[in-house]
Design a protein around this motif. Structure first.
Motif, mmCIF file in Angstrom:
data_model
loop_
_atom_site.group_PDB
_atom_site.id
_atom_site.type_symbol
_atom_site.label_atom_id
_atom_site.label_comp_id
_atom_site.label_asym_id
_atom_site.label_seq_id
_atom_site.Cartn_x
_atom_site.Cartn_y
_atom_site.Cartn_z
ATOM 1 N N VAL A 116 31.833 34.722 41.428
ATOM 2 C CA VAL A 116 32.597 35.450 40.406
ATOM 3 C C VAL A 116 32.159 36.908 40.443
ATOM 4 C CG1 VAL A 116 33.215 35.620 37.965
ATOM 5 C CG2 VAL A 116 32.711 33.388 38.967
ATOM 6 N N PRO A 117 32.990 37.817 40.957
ATOM 7 C CA PRO A 117 32.624 39.232 40.988
ATOM 8 C C PRO A 117 32.402 39.779 39.575
ATOM 9 C CG PRO A 117 34.515 38.803 42.416
ATOM 10 C CD PRO A 117 34.270 37.558 41.632
ATOM 11 N N GLN A 118 31.539 40.768 39.487
ATOM 12 C CA GLN A 118 31.204 41.347 38.190
ATOM 13 C C GLN A 118 32.419 42.048 37.582
ATOM 14 O OE1 GLN A 118 27.905 44.004 38.403
ATOM 15 N NE2 GLN A 118 27.600 44.091 36.190
ATOM 16 N N GLY A 119 32.645 41.811 36.306
ATOM 17 C CA GLY A 119 33.759 42.438 35.603
ATOM 18 C C GLY A 119 35.060 41.660 35.684
ATOM 19 N N THR A 120 35.035 40.423 36.214
ATOM 20 C CA THR A 120 36.254 39.616 36.307
ATOM 21 C C THR A 120 36.635 39.088 34.918
ATOM 22 O OG1 THR A 120 35.619 38.930 38.531
ATOM 23 C CG2 THR A 120 37.329 37.642 37.438
ATOM 24 N N PRO A 121 37.893 39.215 34.491
ATOM 25 C CA PRO A 121 38.319 38.642 33.201
ATOM 26 C C PRO A 121 38.133 37.128 33.196
ATOM 27 C CG PRO A 121 39.955 40.182 34.037
ATOM 28 C CD PRO A 121 38.965 39.983 35.133
ATOM 29 N N ALA A 122 37.895 36.585 32.000
ATOM 30 C CA ALA A 122 37.605 35.147 31.879
ATOM 31 C C ALA A 122 38.763 34.292 32.362
ATOM 32 C CB ALA A 122 37.267 34.816 30.427
ATOM 33 N N ILE A 123 39.983 34.747 32.166
ATOM 34 C CA ILE A 123 41.144 33.949 32.553
ATOM 35 C C ILE A 123 41.305 33.858 34.073
ATOM 36 C CG2 ILE A 123 42.786 35.877 32.538
ATOM 37 C CD1 ILE A 123 44.814 33.955 31.246
ATOM 38 N N LEU A 124 40.754 34.840 34.771
ATOM 39 C CA LEU A 124 40.881 34.857 36.239
ATOM 40 C C LEU A 124 39.696 34.215 36.947
ATOM 41 C CD1 LEU A 124 42.304 38.446 36.879
ATOM 42 C CD2 LEU A 124 43.546 36.284 36.901
ATOM 43 N N MET A 125 38.663 33.833 36.197
ATOM 44 C CA MET A 125 37.456 33.300 36.835
ATOM 45 C C MET A 125 37.704 32.055 37.677
ATOM 46 S SD MET A 125 34.378 33.932 34.125
ATOM 47 C CE MET A 125 33.844 35.610 33.739
ATOM 48 N N PRO A 126 38.501 31.045 37.203
ATOM 49 C CA PRO A 126 38.749 29.876 38.079
ATOM 50 C C PRO A 126 39.429 30.241 39.391
ATOM 51 C CG PRO A 126 39.375 29.392 35.812
ATOM 52 C CD PRO A 126 39.103 30.858 35.876
ATOM 53 N N PHE A 127 40.381 31.195 39.332
ATOM 54 C CA PHE A 127 41.066 31.612 40.563
ATOM 55 C C PHE A 127 40.112 32.349 41.499
ATOM 56 C CE2 PHE A 127 44.299 31.454 37.205
ATOM 57 C CZ PHE A 127 45.191 30.545 37.762
ATOM 58 N N MET A 128 39.248 33.194 40.922
ATOM 59 C CA MET A 128 38.304 33.940 41.750
ATOM 60 C C MET A 128 37.308 33.002 42.426
ATOM 61 S SD MET A 128 39.288 36.976 41.754
ATOM 62 C CE MET A 128 37.916 37.588 42.716
ATOM 63 N N VAL A 129 36.902 31.931 41.713
ATOM 64 C CA VAL A 129 35.987 30.956 42.316
ATOM 65 C C VAL A 129 36.657 30.284 43.516
ATOM 66 C CG1 VAL A 129 34.804 28.765 41.944
ATOM 67 C CG2 VAL A 129 34.662 30.563 40.223
ATOM 68 N N CYS A 130 37.939 29.915 43.365
ATOM 69 C CA CYS A 130 38.667 29.290 44.484
ATOM 70 C C CYS A 130 38.801 30.251 45.662
ATOM 71 C CB CYS A 130 40.053 28.846 44.010
ATOM 72 S SG CYS A 130 40.024 27.502 42.810
ATOM 73 N N ILE A 131 39.155 31.513 45.363
ATOM 74 C CA ILE A 131 39.345 32.495 46.430
ATOM 75 C C ILE A 131 38.032 32.783 47.148
ATOM 76 C CG2 ILE A 131 39.947 34.904 46.895
ATOM 77 C CD1 ILE A 131 41.988 34.672 44.595
ATOM 78 N N GLU A 132 36.951 32.966 46.382
ATOM 79 C CA GLU A 132 35.646 33.258 46.995
ATOM 80 C C GLU A 132 35.132 32.069 47.793
ATOM 81 O OE1 GLU A 132 33.827 36.057 47.115
ATOM 82 O OE2 GLU A 132 35.495 37.115 46.166
ATOM 83 N N THR A 133 35.404 30.854 47.306
ATOM 84 C CA THR A 133 34.968 29.661 48.037
ATOM 85 C C THR A 133 35.690 29.548 49.373
ATOM 86 O OG1 THR A 133 34.552 28.529 45.940
ATOM 87 C CG2 THR A 133 34.727 27.162 47.917
ATOM 88 N N ILE A 134 37.006 29.779 49.346
ATOM 89 C CA ILE A 134 37.779 29.721 50.598
ATOM 90 C C ILE A 134 37.319 30.802 51.569
ATOM 91 C CG2 ILE A 134 40.090 30.022 51.584
ATOM 92 C CD1 ILE A 134 41.198 28.791 48.996
ATOM 93 N N SER A 135 37.120 32.019 51.065
ATOM 94 C CA SER A 135 36.672 33.110 51.945
ATOM 95 C C SER A 135 35.288 32.842 52.516
ATOM 96 C CB SER A 135 36.687 34.430 51.185
ATOM 97 O OG SER A 135 35.700 34.426 50.170
ATOM 98 N N ASN A 136 34.472 32.116 51.763
ATOM 99 C CA ASN A 136 33.133 31.782 52.251
ATOM 100 C C ASN A 136 33.187 30.686 53.305
ATOM 101 O OD1 ASN A 136 30.396 31.893 52.436
ATOM 102 N ND2 ASN A 136 29.960 31.093 50.398
ATOM 103 N N VAL A 137 34.088 29.711 53.115
ATOM 104 C CA VAL A 137 34.171 28.584 54.041
ATOM 105 C C VAL A 137 34.738 29.008 55.398
ATOM 106 C CG1 VAL A 137 35.362 26.390 54.433
ATOM 107 C CG2 VAL A 137 34.264 26.825 52.243
#
Length: 223
Positions: free
Chosen positions: A129-150
């Protein structure tokens, strides 16, 4: 047509055992024995290169990980040797095959992930979860960061293999048109091939450097 074209980069030696992958170690044979015994100009040049890489990688990783730069300098060296060997005629270019690039990228990435999630779990979770991410976007950011990491090992492997095979493929296509050209066009073709060879030499250095630097950055994120 395309199958025959790309098959020119496939292994073709089957004398008792496939000997193509031995070209991966040919770089050591090209280094004269005097390099190891008596300091020479080549020795000083290579020491200067490795020292520069050591200082840069140490800055990226941090001073807390002593000796880790040796892994990435060795990685840079073996990819650089194989990229340059592929520029010589009739030498198998192992770095243009995904089986080799994935063999280099996947164990590195897997070891970074195992080490990071085992010893720095909170730090690895914070990266999702990048710093400053709104709470509503946190689940999407986790999915995006996980995919980019994999997909990191795949992007490392495909980037190196695609860049190495693209130039070789272009040079092969241009070279196959030689017998059908006139004398003037053959002269132009030779000049073009020389320019492409210079470009491929630069690509061989750049891609080995990019592979090593990105591996270093992935290592620094998990520590």
């Amino acid at each position: 047509m395309m199958t025959n074209l790309f098959s020119s980069f496939d292994p073709s030696t089957n004398f008792l055992l496939p000997m193509n992958w031995l070209s991966t170690l040919l770089g050591l044979m090209f280094i004269p024995s005097m390099y190891w015994l008596i300091p020479s100009r080549w020795n000083y040049i290579w020491i200067m290169i490795t020292t520069t890489l050591h200082n840069e990688f140490k800055t990226l990783i941090g001073n807390k990980s002593k000796g880790s730069t040796l892994i990435f300098i060795s990685l840079f060296s073996i990819i650089l040797f194989n990229n340059f060997l592929g520029l010589f005629p009739y030498i198998f270019t192992s770095s243009s095959h995904l089986i080799m690039t994935l063999t280099l990228a996947l164990p590195l990435w897997m070891s970074f992930m195992i080490y990071g999630w085992t010893n720095h779990t909170t730090h690895m979770l914070a990266h999702l979860v990048p710093q400053g991410t709104p709470a509503i976007l946190m689940p999407f950011m986790v999915c995006i960061e996980t995919i980019s990491n994999v997909i990191r090992p795949g992007t490392l492997a495909v980037r190196l293999a695609a860049n190495m095979i693209a130039g070789h493929l272009l040079m092969t296509l241009l070279g196959n048109t030689g017998p059908m050209l006139s004398l003037v066009l053959i002269n132009i073709l030779i000049i073009t091939q020389i320019l492409l060879l210079m470009l491929e030499s630069a690509v061989a250095i750049i891609q080995s450097y990019v592979f090593a630097v990105l591996s270093t950055l992935y290592s620094s994120e998990s520590s």
